[in-house]
Design a protein around this motif. Structure first.
Motif, PDB file in Angstrom:
ATOM      1  N   ARG A   1       2.481   1.714  -3.485  1.00  0.00           N
ATOM      2  CA  ARG A   1       1.515   2.260  -4.450  1.00  0.00           C
ATOM      3  C   ARG A   1       1.318   3.761  -4.235  1.00  0.00           C
TER       4      ARG A   1
ATOM      5  N   GLU B   1       0.831  -1.201   0.000  1.00  0.00           N
ATOM      6  CA  GLU B   1       0.000   0.000   0.000  1.00  0.00           C
ATOM      7  C   GLU B   1       0.868   1.254   0.000  1.00  0.00           C
TER       8      GLU B   1
ATOM      9  N   GLU C   1       4.414   5.542  -5.490  1.00  0.00           N
ATOM     10  CA  GLU C   1       4.449   5.541  -6.963  1.00  0.00           C
ATOM     11  C   GLU C   1       3.510   6.603  -7.524  1.00  0.00           C
ATOM     12  N   ARG C   2       2.330   6.725  -6.939  1.00  0.00           N
ATOM     13  CA  ARG C   2       1.376   7.744  -7.394  1.00  0.00           C
ATOM     14  C   ARG C   2       1.925   9.142  -7.149  1.00  0.00           C
TER      15      ARG C   2
END
Length: 138
Positions: free
Chosen positions: A106, A103, A109-110
């Protein structure tokens, strides 16, 4: 207009009780403050019964999923194969939560898609910040 990333995560509060409760938390990244991330906990998840938000360096979170990082109020370290520990130190005490590393990856990365690591300085509004400081000084 700025795009803000907000991602709900499942955190497990480490306590002395045998059952580790799951608490909701939200990670937030705003390119207007490109070096920072916020982690917010709603009132029912806190001892004081008020919303609590911690702001800390995005780099601290990114480094902490790989190796123990931090010496101040917020510390981050890997825990096992798929968990990361975040420690929040305050005068009232310490809160320790486990979050799934996937989590966090992610979320990072965003955030990197909006502002790549190493390019944060390009997203600072130095003129606007200076104008605001000068307005407050008058």
């Amino acid at each position: 207009m700025s795009t803000v990333i907000e991602q709900a995560v499942e955190a497990r509060l480490v306590a002395t009780a045998p059952r580790v409760p799951t608490i909701p938390a939200t990670l937030l990244y705003d390119p207007r403050d490109p070096y920072a991330v916020d982690m917010a906990f709603p009132a029912p998840a806190t001892l004081e019964g008020v919303d609590v938000s911690w702001t800390f360096a995005r780099e601290l979170l990114a480094s902490g999923i790989e190796r123990p990082t931090g010496e101040g109020d917020v510390r981050v370290r890997p825990y096992g194969y798929d968990r990361t520990v975040l420690e929040f130190h305050a005068p009232e005490g310490t809160a320790i939560v486990h979050v799934r590393t996937g989590e966090l990856r992610r979320f990072l990365e965003r955030a990197a898609a909006l502002v790549p690591a190493g390019h944060e300085h390009l997203h600072l509004d130095m003129d606007g910040d200076l104008a605001e400081l000068m307005r407050d000084a008058c």
